[in-house]
Design an enzyme around this catalytic site. Sequence first.
Site, PDB file in Angstrom:
ATOM      1  CB  SER A 210      -1.113   0.078   1.250  1.00 47.93           C
ATOM      2  OG  SER A 210      -1.513   1.244   1.513  1.00 47.93           O
TER       3      SER A 210
ATOM      4  CE  LYS B 189      -4.735   0.234   0.389  1.00 47.20           C
ATOM      5  NZ  LYS B 189      -5.097  -0.607   1.171  1.00 47.20           N
TER       6      LYS B 189
ATOM      7  CE  LYS C 103      -3.746   4.082   2.226  1.00 46.59           C
ATOM      8  NZ  LYS C 103      -5.110   3.582   2.663  1.00 46.59           N
TER       9      LYS C 103
ATOM     10  CG  ASP D   2      -7.790   2.515   0.451  1.00 52.59           C
ATOM     11  OD1 ASP D   2      -8.651   3.045   0.440  1.00 52.59           O
ATOM     12  OD2 ASP D   2      -7.071   2.167   1.388  1.00 52.59           O
TER      13      ASP D   2
ATOM     14  CD  GLU E 242      -8.852  -0.404   0.550  1.00 49.25           C
ATOM     15  OE1 GLU E 242      -7.703  -0.943  -0.435  1.00 49.25           O
ATOM     16  OE2 GLU E 242      -8.805  -0.574   1.726  1.00 49.25           O
TER      17      GLU E 242
ATOM     18  CG  ASP F  89     -10.514  -0.501   4.937  1.00 50.80           C
ATOM     19  OD1 ASP F  89     -10.685  -0.946   6.020  1.00 50.80           O
ATOM     20  OD2 ASP F  89      -9.136   0.079   4.849  1.00 50.80           O
TER      21      ASP F  89
ATOM     22  CE  LYS G   1      -7.608  -2.146   6.674  1.00 52.01           C
ATOM     23  NZ  LYS G   1      -7.521  -0.589   6.803  1.00 52.01           N
TER      24      LYS G   1
ATOM     25  N   GLY H 200      -4.210  -4.231   6.288  1.00 47.45           N
ATOM     26  CA  GLY H 200      -3.162  -4.060   7.077  1.00 47.45           C
ATOM     27  C   GLY H 200      -3.492  -2.530   7.880  1.00 47.45           C
TER      28      GLY H 200
HETATM   29  O1  OSB Z   1      -7.044   1.956   4.367  1.00 47.24           O
HETATM   30  O2  OSB Z   1      -5.946   0.162   4.179  1.00 47.24           O
HETATM   31  C1  OSB Z   1      -6.212   1.388   4.777  1.00 47.24           C
HETATM   32  C2  OSB Z   1      -3.097   1.832   7.068  1.00 47.24           C
HETATM   33  C3  OSB Z   1      -3.482   2.422   8.124  1.00 47.24           C
HETATM   34  C4  OSB Z   1      -5.016   2.799   7.939  1.00 47.24           C
HETATM   35  C5  OSB Z   1      -5.644   2.395   6.964  1.00 47.24           C
HETATM   36  C6  OSB Z   1      -5.226   1.728   5.768  1.00 47.24           C
HETATM   37  C7  OSB Z   1      -3.846   1.243   5.772  1.00 47.24           C
HETATM   38  C8  OSB Z   1      -2.986   0.848   4.713  1.00 47.24           C
HETATM   39  C9  OSB Z   1      -1.552   0.199   5.030  1.00 47.24           C
HETATM   40  O3  OSB Z   1      -3.618   0.740   3.671  1.00 47.24           O
HETATM   41  C10 OSB Z   1      -1.791  -1.113   4.848  1.00 47.24           C
HETATM   42  C11 OSB Z   1      -0.338  -1.813   5.633  1.00 47.24           C
HETATM   43  O4  OSB Z   1       0.447  -1.879   4.765  1.00 47.24           O
HETATM   44  O5  OSB Z   1      -0.758  -2.063   6.746  1.00 47.24           O
HETATM   45 MG    MG Z   2      -8.222   0.955   3.139  1.00 52.62          MG
END
Ligand code: OSB
Ligand code: MG
Length: 371
Positions: free
Chosen positions: A137, A163, A165, A190, A215, A240, A264, A292
């Site tokens: 991510s 992925k 952001k 995302d 996402e 999510d 999650k 994650g």
């Molecule tokens: O939206 O998936 C998410 C991290 C913290 C809070 C929300 C998200 C995330 C990540 C990181 O996208 C995922 C990771 O590598 O732990």
């Molecule tokens: Mg997310």
Amino acid sequence: MMAHPDLLEGYVIELPLRRPFVTSFGEERTKRGLLLRLVAGDVEGWGECVAGMGPWFSSETVETAQHVIRAFGVPLLRQQRWPSPGEVQARLAPIRGHPMAKAALEAAVLDLACRARGIRLSQELGGTRDEVEAGVSLGIEATLDELLGEVDAAVEQGYRRVKLKIKPGWDVGPVEAVRRRHPDLPLSVDANAAYRLEDVAHLKKLDDFGLMMIEQPLCFDDLVGHAQLAGKLQTPLCLDESITSPHRAWEALEIGACAIINIKQGRVGGPAAAVAIHDLARSRDVPVWCGGMLETGLGRALNVALATLPGFTLPGDISATERYWKEDVAKPHFVLTERGTVVVPQEDGLGVKVDRSCLKEMCVDRWTEKL
Ligand code: OSB
Ligand code: MG
């Protein structure tokens, strides 16, 4: 049957990230976390709380989680016979909300039970593989060049999915540039709830880039909006933030709010709830993947165990430890294999060991509750 544990310890930790992680809801430079250690005789179980420093991803924070765990969770657990991992959710049901606080307690109970019985957590959860596909991510960067450098590195390292952001002002441009450079890369985005239904014409431009999914484009509690948006886009929607329980997952699937679910365990109220969502999605042929929350190796080990279940058919946000920080409290570190996977540790329970000196270094506060 599990003996009644003796005590629960909480460790508040701070861990500097290798690279600041920027999303549409904020920037994180240092991870603040809460680790639970549940002790029964000479066996211990660990649970990581995935709540953040502030109420930005969800309403919980490290502080609210500690409060709920100590003032309400512990009394509910100790008031009767000690619960099996599968009973924790029902025992904590009087607590409304606070899924991440409850999940951390359940995770510690689960790890302790598995270690006491000498089995791996993935086995206990019904896992069927011994390695899981790894994705990354990538946060919002200051410049496109920096983002492209991060993408190139992840591809070079062999990650199975990238992925990105996104947020308004950082979406179509970066996605188009990454896609042009990596035409066949499994790619997703995302938004962390940064858009509104009125943005549909803009979001529709993302349909040109062969994304695996978008996402959480809309508000964290807007299932109906996502269902309406899904009908207007070609790219599948993944939820999510919106999926906070198995019931909520059922509602989302019933009204077509998403075609894919990011699971999650902390966000949905614990490992048992995560398995329930997996089972529901699988019965409807809806793919799921393991999300994650920038976990330490303890939370990561639980994610890896969950992702071994058969319905986790897409690569997760499960990356190698070295992507997050130099040294982790859990040993050994998770590494990426040349197959782009992370291997399930073979030891009992979570399968990782807590490095006491590392824990001491990153610990900023601690407490103990007698059970
Ligand atoms: O939206 O998936 C998410 C991290 C913290 C809070 C929300 C998200 C995330 C990540 C990181 O996208 C995922 C990771 O590598 O732990
Ligand atoms: Mg997310």
